[in-house]
Design a protein around this motif. Structure first.
Motif, PDB file in Angstrom:
ATOM      1  N   ASP A  64      42.721  50.818  -7.779  1.00  0.00           N
ATOM      2  CA  ASP A  64      42.577  52.193  -7.285  1.00  0.00           C
ATOM      3  C   ASP A  64      41.902  53.103  -8.305  1.00  0.00           C
ATOM      4  N   GLY A  65      40.870  52.591  -8.958  1.00  0.00           N
ATOM      5  CA  GLY A  65      40.112  53.413  -9.882  1.00  0.00           C
ATOM      6  C   GLY A  65      40.738  53.604 -11.242  1.00  0.00           C
ATOM      7  N   GLY A  66      41.871  52.972 -11.482  1.00  0.00           N
ATOM      8  CA  GLY A  66      42.531  53.065 -12.786  1.00  0.00           C
ATOM      9  C   GLY A  66      43.162  51.736 -13.134  1.00  0.00           C
ATOM     10  N   TRP A  67      44.301  51.798 -13.814  1.00  0.00           N
ATOM     11  CA  TRP A  67      44.989  50.589 -14.251  1.00  0.00           C
ATOM     12  C   TRP A  67      46.439  50.614 -13.771  1.00  0.00           C
ATOM     13  N   LEU A  68      46.911  49.464 -13.309  1.00  0.00           N
ATOM     14  CA  LEU A  68      48.308  49.301 -12.933  1.00  0.00           C
ATOM     15  C   LEU A  68      48.930  48.279 -13.874  1.00  0.00           C
ATOM     16  N   GLY A  69      49.988  48.677 -14.553  1.00  0.00           N
ATOM     17  CA  GLY A  69      50.669  47.782 -15.471  1.00  0.00           C
ATOM     18  C   GLY A  69      51.939  47.228 -14.857  1.00  0.00           C
ATOM     19  N   GLY A  70      52.192  45.945 -15.100  1.00  0.00           N
ATOM     20  CA  GLY A  70      53.405  45.296 -14.620  1.00  0.00           C
ATOM     21  C   GLY A  70      54.159  44.647 -15.768  1.00  0.00           C
ATOM     22  N   ALA A  71      55.484  44.744 -15.731  1.00  0.00           N
ATOM     23  CA  ALA A  71      56.335  44.110 -16.740  1.00  0.00           C
ATOM     24  C   ALA A  71      57.470  43.383 -16.038  1.00  0.00           C
ATOM     25  N   ASP A  72      57.882  42.287 -16.604  1.00  0.00           N
ATOM     26  CA  ASP A  72      58.859  41.408 -15.964  1.00  0.00           C
ATOM     27  C   ASP A  72      60.241  42.043 -15.933  1.00  0.00           C
ATOM     28  N   PRO A  73      60.875  42.132 -14.766  1.00  0.00           N
ATOM     29  CA  PRO A  73      62.235  42.690 -14.695  1.00  0.00           C
ATOM     30  C   PRO A  73      63.281  41.791 -15.340  1.00  0.00           C
ATOM     31  N   ARG A  74      62.895  40.561 -15.688  1.00  0.00           N
ATOM     32  CA  ARG A  74      63.840  39.644 -16.316  1.00  0.00           C
ATOM     33  C   ARG A  74      64.002  39.921 -17.805  1.00  0.00           C
ATOM     34  N   ARG A  75      63.161  40.818 -18.345  1.00  0.00           N
ATOM     35  CA  ARG A  75      63.242  41.187 -19.763  1.00  0.00           C
ATOM     36  C   ARG A  75      63.075  42.694 -19.889  1.00  0.00           C
ATOM     37  N   GLU A  76      62.944  43.204 -21.113  1.00  0.00           N
ATOM     38  CA  GLU A  76      63.011  44.646 -21.323  1.00  0.00           C
ATOM     39  C   GLU A  76      61.665  45.298 -21.614  1.00  0.00           C
ATOM     40  N   GLY A  77      60.562  44.602 -21.308  1.00  0.00           N
ATOM     41  CA  GLY A  77      59.249  45.159 -21.568  1.00  0.00           C
ATOM     42  C   GLY A  77      58.900  46.323 -20.656  1.00  0.00           C
ATOM     43  N   VAL A  78      57.960  47.156 -21.118  1.00  0.00           N
ATOM     44  CA  VAL A  78      57.434  48.268 -20.331  1.00  0.00           C
ATOM     45  C   VAL A  78      55.931  48.366 -20.583  1.00  0.00           C
ATOM     46  N   VAL A  79      55.257  49.114 -19.711  1.00  0.00           N
ATOM     47  CA  VAL A  79      53.832  49.399 -19.877  1.00  0.00           C
ATOM     48  C   VAL A  79      53.690  50.898 -20.086  1.00  0.00           C
ATOM     49  N   LEU A  80      53.044  51.295 -21.175  1.00  0.00           N
ATOM     50  CA  LEU A  80      52.824  52.704 -21.494  1.00  0.00           C
ATOM     51  C   LEU A  80      51.331  52.963 -21.597  1.00  0.00           C
ATOM     52  N   GLY A  81      50.909  54.162 -21.239  1.00  0.00           N
ATOM     53  CA  GLY A  81      49.485  54.458 -21.312  1.00  0.00           C
ATOM     54  C   GLY A  81      49.173  55.900 -20.972  1.00  0.00           C
ATOM     55  N   ASP A  82      47.906  56.149 -20.724  1.00  0.00           N
ATOM     56  CA  ASP A  82      47.396  57.480 -20.382  1.00  0.00           C
ATOM     57  C   ASP A  82      46.514  57.389 -19.137  1.00  0.00           C
TER      58      ASP A  82
END
Length: 569
Positions: free
Chosen positions: A551-569
């Motif tokens: 959709d003209g930008g970026w979509l970040g995904g992180a696994d719900p089985r662990r504690e990761g996140v996606v951060l950005g602008d």
């Protein structure tokens, strides 16, 4: 086989950003990476800063005593850095063979100095930064140094793994850091400080990677490896001083049509891309329409997926090893992906389970190899980054088992804490030859890099070459399945990357079909058994991190089985 222990499920929303993003296995690591991007750093700068924080907050999976594979895209070309650990010069194929001629079990081999390979992470970081970094080298270390000195709250995952850990407390350095005076592991939320790691990081920031591979840090690593009371190793200061990162040529494979994707991954010593693309190619697009039923993978699709995986893992276990030691069948690794060869392999998939698959013959061989027997592979982490200039990184980093060899070095600082040492040599075949005396391609040899399943992956539009996705996962040999699931669900079923990651995990390693426990109805396992499959249900804990163009930008995904996140602008 189990990848890593489960630590619960935490729902993730998926994150939308316009310009840049960092996906890492811990929020503090993603924050460090984003900070570098906001200061004008490249995707490589961000990935390296995130990795240094992971060394502190996720020590069970990666760190200074580990190795990594990093693929970067600078808008023009892909560069693949191989920072895989190497076997000591004094090691040979008998490293894990006992005096009675029997091979050690994984449990016997893993704990202690015997399993420690020459760490490659710092040399990889140095090479990648010199070529693709923009910020000052020392700046990348500042977030990790600050957190190591001030302390960080132990997360749920580390606390859970510490509660279940049985071998770590035998190491005095590790016991004093991870456990209280009564010998109990620190609980979730406890603020943990690591002055020894801070001291090593300060030295590295000032002096570069040489400060790790020579001098007091190297001497302390070797002292602990060779001095282990029960299971000493062979690593020497000369091994550390001689270590070199290698630049490999990524393998890019055209996959599917309408839309066409170009999937780029790491060559051997990783088996990841070759096995991944065999599986994906053996699942024809015609299967896609019936692959997803009521939000889950359908039994018929699971059958074909499992059969394709058997064929891929049979080839993997026979052929793939360090390319500096083992020739590719037919002289080219992509012979394993040749269309004519894969058509032959696809013809072996029928309506019922084939049982155990045999390796194919993609090309002439210079030696008759023995297939490697099944054994465990474990602890890893993954970082994906896209920066505002369109550059990207996919970096998978590993200490091998959870908490590695369970040896901790303070880098000669004499302070509390430090960093754990890998047990990467147990990724070599513990049994180097079969009963006929045929060698296993992935056996121990001096200076050799063990076969890996790490699958850092970059995906491009097959029409215009635009970057579409960066992704990867921890999970030992299950990494290949985790990445395959995400790509198939994204391309064939149109799921966004977060929904694709959340789908149940499935796999086959040329044996039983494994389903993620509690995610499928009983009718799914029954339908597979009717087709002749042995079905096992396991936790199957992935740790996928991914960023996709959407959709003209970026979509970040992180696994719900662990504690990761996606951060950005």
């Amino acid at each position: 086989m189990e990848p890593e222990a489960a630590s619960g499920w935490q729902a993730k929303p998926g994150w939308r950003y316009q310009r840049q993003a960092v996906a890492a296995a811990h929020p503090l690591a993603s924050e460090a990476g984003l900070q570098m991007l906001r200061e004008g750093g490249t995707a490589v700068d961000a990935a390296l800063a995130a990795q240094l924080v992971l060394a502190l907050v996720e020590p069970q999976s990666s760190g200074l005593g580990a190795g990594a594979l990093l693929m970067s895209w600078d808008g023009q070309q892909i560069t693949a850095w191989d920072g895989r650990e190497t076997a000591p010069a004094a090691a040979d194929e008998s490293l894990f063979v006992k005096p009675n001629g029997q091979s050690m079990s994984y449990g016997e081999a893993v704990v202690g100095g015997r399993s420690v390979g020459t760490p490659g992470l710092l040399r990889l970081m140095e090479a990648a930064h010199r070529a693709k970094g923009k910020l000052a080298w020392a700046r990348l270390f500042e977030p990790a140094i600050r957190l190591a000195e001030q302390g960080f709250p132990i997360g749920k995952r580390l606390a859970t793994l510490l509660r279940d850990e049985t071998a770590l407390a035998a190491d005095a350095q590790a016991r004093a850091y991870f456990f209280d005076s009564a010998g109990k592991p620190w609980p979730e939320g406890h603020v943990l400080r690591n002055p020894a790691l801070a001291a090593v990081l300060r030295r590295l920031a000032k002096e570069g990677a040489d400060a790790f591979y020579r001098g007091p840090v190297a001497a302390d690593i070797v002292r602990r490896v060779r001095g282990h009371e029960r299971n000493p190793g062979l690593l020497s200061e000369a091994d550390l001083a001689a270590y070199q990162v290698k630049r490999r040529e990524a393998i890019c494979t055209d996959w599917r049509e309408a839309p066409a994707w170009r999937v780029c991954g790491f060559p051997p010593p990783s088996s990841g891309h070759l096995a991944l693309m065999q599986i994906l190619t053996l699942l024809p697009a015609s299967e896609a329409a019936t692959g997803l039923a009521q939000g889950l993978q359908a039994p018929g699709w699971l059958h074909r997926y499992s059969e394709a995986a058997k064929l891929a893992y049979a080839d993997r276990d026979l052929y793939i090893a360090d390319p500096d030691f083992v020739p590719a069948p037919g002289g080219r690794w992509d012979s394993l992906l040749a269309p004519a060869y894969l058509r032959q392999r696809a013809a072996l998939i029928g309506p019922r389970s084939m049982g155990i698959a045999e390796a194919g013959r993609p090309g002439d061989l210079s030696l008759a190899w023995a297939p490697q027997a099944a054994q465990q592979e474990h602890g890893t982490s993954h970082i994906s980054v896209v920066d505002a200039a369109g550059r990207a990184v996919a970096m998978t980093t590993t200490i091998e088992a959870g908490f590695g060899s369970r040896l901790m070095s303070d880098g000669g600082s004499g302070r509390a804490g430090g960093f754990l040492l890998n047990n990467e040599l147990t990724d070599f075949a513990l049994r180097p030859r079969d009963d006929q005396g045929r060698p296993v391609a992935n056996r121990v040899e001096p200076g050799k890099r063990p076969r890996s399943s790490m699958s850092p992956t970059l995906v491009f539009d097959g029409r215009d070459g635009r970057l579409l996705m960066t992704l990867g996962s921890p999970g030992g040999q299950t990494i290949i399945h985790f990445v395959a699931k995400t790509l198939l669900a994204s391309h064939d079923w149109g799921l966004d990357v977060q929904r694709a990651i959340e789908l149940p995990n499935v796999g086959n390693f040329n044996g039983p079909t494994v389903l993620e426990r509690g995610r499928f109805p009983a009718t799914t396992a029954a339908a597979l058994r009717e087709r002749g499959h042995i079905v096992l249900e396991r936790e199957f804990t992935s740790g996928l991190q991914a960023i996709e163009r959407r959709d003209g930008g970026w979509l970040g995904g992180a696994d719900p089985r662990r504690e990761g996140v996606v951060l950005g602008d």
